[in-house]
Design a protein around this motif. Structure first.
Motif, short mmCIF file in Angstrom:
data_model
loop_
_atom_site.label_atom_id
_atom_site.label_comp_id
_atom_site.label_asym_id
_atom_site.label_seq_id
_atom_site.Cartn_x
_atom_site.Cartn_y
_atom_site.Cartn_z
N SER A 1 0.83 -1.20 0.00
CA SER A 1 0.00 0.00 0.00
C SER A 1 0.87 1.25 0.00
N SER A 2 0.24 2.41 -0.18
CA SER A 2 0.99 3.66 -0.19
C SER A 2 1.67 3.91 1.14
N GLU A 3 0.97 3.63 2.26
CA GLU A 3 1.57 3.83 3.58
C GLU A 3 2.78 2.91 3.78
N ARG B 1 -0.20 14.98 2.35
CA ARG B 1 0.28 13.78 1.66
C ARG B 1 1.15 14.15 0.47
N GLY C 1 5.05 13.16 0.01
CA GLY C 1 5.51 12.45 -1.18
C GLY C 1 6.61 13.19 -1.91
N GLN D 1 3.66 11.04 -7.24
CA GLN D 1 2.79 10.00 -7.80
C GLN D 1 3.39 8.62 -7.64
N PHE E 1 4.57 7.34 -5.00
CA PHE E 1 4.17 6.81 -3.70
C PHE E 1 2.65 6.81 -3.52
N LEU E 2 1.98 7.86 -4.01
CA LEU E 2 0.53 7.94 -3.82
C LEU E 2 -0.22 7.10 -4.84
N TYR E 3 0.26 7.05 -6.10
CA TYR E 3 -0.38 6.28 -7.17
C TYR E 3 0.69 5.36 -7.77
N SER E 4 1.08 4.39 -6.98
CA SER E 4 2.26 3.58 -7.30
C SER E 4 1.95 2.55 -8.37
N ASN F 1 -5.73 4.18 -10.42
CA ASN F 1 -5.03 5.41 -10.05
C ASN F 1 -5.84 6.64 -10.47
#
Length: 634
Positions: free
Chosen positions: A30-32, A64, A68, A87, A89-92, A609
């Motif tokens: 996940s992003s986290e 966030r 990032g 992007q 990390f947030l929309y990997s 995404n």
């Protein structure tokens, strides 16, 4: 990729990332979890850079994005050359995250890489490594006052109350080397039953850590001082450590005694002042005694006077106490007893003062007695010298009446003494030469022995240093061995090395098969291309010859002319057909490329995404509208 993902997950767990047991690939990150893994790797690679980054994503979208961007900038600072941004990390996407994690794992320090290569360690080892990493990160961060700390610094610097560095003495049990077993047993019983723990020896709880640190530092500095002194002076003395310590203690004791003796000896000018001060002290004591009733002062006397006084007191006391015995109450008895107790205490204090005074007088008299003894010895020595001079003068006076005969006898004695001296000198010269040679030989032997001893001493020092270094290395290796044994015990027993070896051999054999197939396909392709080129050349040559022959006959015959036209049309149609086949192959290759791109885009979760971007956009608009409403209200 499964093997690569397992290696990456194992390395991330070693640096402290909490990766769940159910996660077995980068695709499930996940992003986290991605942000936490990247930040922890950066903290291990560069603690100063990673200390300013947070391992968790905040709830707000703007925050966030900032997190990032900061993590992406940190990755670029440590040398990542690929395309990276918030992007990532947030929309990997799986390939981007895998390449980034592979880069970070390769950038880990050597000891961390070695740890990653090892099997899964136990919980205690992982905890120790996490503590060491946290301590390194906190040491790399500069200290800030509590009022200047941002919320970002609260992870590494506490907001709690600070205490001053206050130290108190501690009593710790020690290992006694005494040969007396009874004494050692008593000391152990004292340490076990009587000596309080360290936390109970300190009045303030905040001083526990500082006191322990100070005690440890003192013991460590004392041990280092002893090692330096033993290596510089103790080895040169050629004594054992116990003998060297005892000799040092004896020298120190003798020096203190000499210093006390020299300070206790009064000068001749101050002798009168000492006596005067003693008399003044006696007068002050007499004045102090005068303030006390004479009945309460214990005076010196003989055994008869003390017995008489004791008897008289016993006879008077009943007569004084018999008359008012019936009238006195218990309070009067207690008051009288308290008065007698205070009088006895005063007498005891007076006796103690007298004893102290007598002790000081005895010390002074002892010093005076020692001075008198020294002076007496010096006078006895002076008297002995004077007696010898007197005896010489008496003998001289006895020889004066018969001076001429005595002079002749004296001259004879002097001549005989001179001849004897000459004879002794000649004999000495005979014995002197071999003695000098022997002395020189012994001196050379002594110098050679000194050189040999100095060489052996230097070798002993180097050997001592090697022993110390070897001991330290042995301790480190023993600790490493214990740690490896613990890790081995914690490893699952169902996995063996042969399984890993078999897996590696299978992978290598698959790679060899794939390489052979690729080589075969390339060789077939080259053969087909060569055959196509040969056929194309043969076709061109055949068409050229046919075209020339038909063209010559076409000038004479009308039917041949039509054949020539059909031949040209057939050649043109064949060329168009070949070109169409080539265009079809190109289109098929483009279709395969597009299908691969579509699969890659599907792997990148583009649709998901985009949906997340729309949701984040809506959340950001809501945050902006809320902030605008707050601004209007303000």
């Amino acid at each position: 990729m499964e093997e690569v993902d397992k290696i990456l997950i194992h390395a991330l767990r070693q640096v402290g990332t909490e990766v769940g047991e159910e996660i077995d690939g980068v695709k499930q990150f996940s992003s986290e979890l991605i942000v936490e893994a990247v930040v922890r790797c950066i903290r291990v690679i560069d603690p100063g850079l990673g200390s300013t980054l947070t391992t968790s994503l905040p709830p707000g979208m703007s925050a966030r994005f900032r997190v990032g961007m900061s993590v992406a900038q940190a990755c670029q600072d440590i040398g990542f050359k690929g395309e990276i941004g918030y992007q990532t990390f947030l929309y990997s996407s799986e390939p981007e995250i895998r390449s980034l994690l592979m880069f970070l794992v390769e950038k880990l320090p050597r000891e961390s890489a070695e740890v990653s290569d090892q099997p899964t360690a136990g919980k205690s080892v992982v905890l120790q490594r996490a503590i060491a990493a946290a301590v390194r990160a906190q040491l790399a961060v500069p200290w800030l006052p509590p009022n200047c700390r941002l919320p970002l610094n609260c992870e590494t610097q506490s907001q709690g109350q600070m205490h001053s560095f206050h130290v108190q003495p501690l009593s710790l049990p020690r290992c006694s080397r005494s040969s007396d077993k009874t004494h050692v047993k008593e000391v152990k019983e004292y340490h076990r039953d009587v000596l309080p723990p360290v936390t109970a020896q300190i009045s303030q709880r905040a001083s526990t850590a500082s006191s322990m640190l100070e005690r440890h530092t003192a013991e460590l500095s004392a041990a280092q001082d002893w090692d330096n002194e033993w290596n510089s002076q103790g080895l040169l003395s050629r004594l054992t450590p116990q003998e060297y310590r005892s000799r040092k203690a004896a020298r120190l004791r003798k020096r203190i005694e000499d210093q006390l003796r020299s300070s206790a000896l009064p000068s001749p000018e101050s002798a009168l002042g000492v006596a005067r001060s003693a008399s003044d002290l006696s007068e002050q004591l007499q004045a102090f005694r005068g303030s006390v009733p004479s009945d309460h002062v214990l005076t010196k006397g003989t055994h008869f006077t003390h017995t008489q006084k004791f008897t008289f007191t016993q006879e008077v006391a009943p007569t004084m106490g018999a008359v008012p015995a019936g009238r006195q109450s218990e309070g009067d008895v207690q008051l009288r007893q308290q008065g007698e107790l205070s009088a006895l205490q005063q007498q005891l204090q007076q006796l103690c003062c007298d004893v102290d005074q007598l002790t000081s007088d005895m010390k002074h008299l002892n010093v005076t007695h020692a001075q008198v003894l020294d002076e007496l010895q010096q006078r006895e020595l002076g008297n002995a010298d004077r007696e010898e001079k007197v005896q010489v003068k008496q003998k001289t006076m006895e020889l004066l009446p018969d001076a001429d005969d005595n002079l002749l006898k004296l001259q004879g004695v002097v001549e005989a003494s001179a001849e004897r001296v000459v004879n002794l000198a000649s004999q000495w010269e005979k014995h002197r030469a071999p003695l000098i040679e022997e002395h020189r030989r012994l001196k050379e032997i002594c110098s050679s022995q000194d050189l040999e001893s100095s060489r052996k001493l230097s070798e002993f020092k180097s050997l001592h240093d090697k022993i110390r270094v070897s001991t330290e290395e042995a301790k480190k290796k023993e600790e490493t061995y214990k740690q490896l044994v613990t890790e081995l015990e914690n490893l699952p027993q169902d996995v063996s090395r042969s399984a890993y070896t078999q897996r590696i051999l299978e992978i290598v054999s698959n790679i060899k098969k794939q390489k052979e197939e690729i080589t075969k396909i390339l060789s077939d392709t080259k053969g087909l291309q060569k055959e196509i080129n040969n056929l194309t050349g043969k076709l061109d040559r055949t068409f050229a010859v046919t075209d020339e022959l038909v063209f010559k006959d076409a000038k004479k015959d009308e039917s041949v002319r039509k054949s020539y036209k059909y031949l040209a049309a057939l050649h043109e149609n064949c060329n168009q057909l070949i070109q169409t086949i080539e265009d079809t192959g190109t289109i098929l290759r483009e279709i395969r490329d597009l299908e691969e791109q579509i699969e890659a885009e599907n792997g990148n979760k583009t649709v998901a995404n985009l949906e997340r971007i729309l949701e984040d956009y809506k959340a950001m608009r809501q945050e902006n509208s809320a902030l605008a409403a707050k601004v209007r209200e303000g």
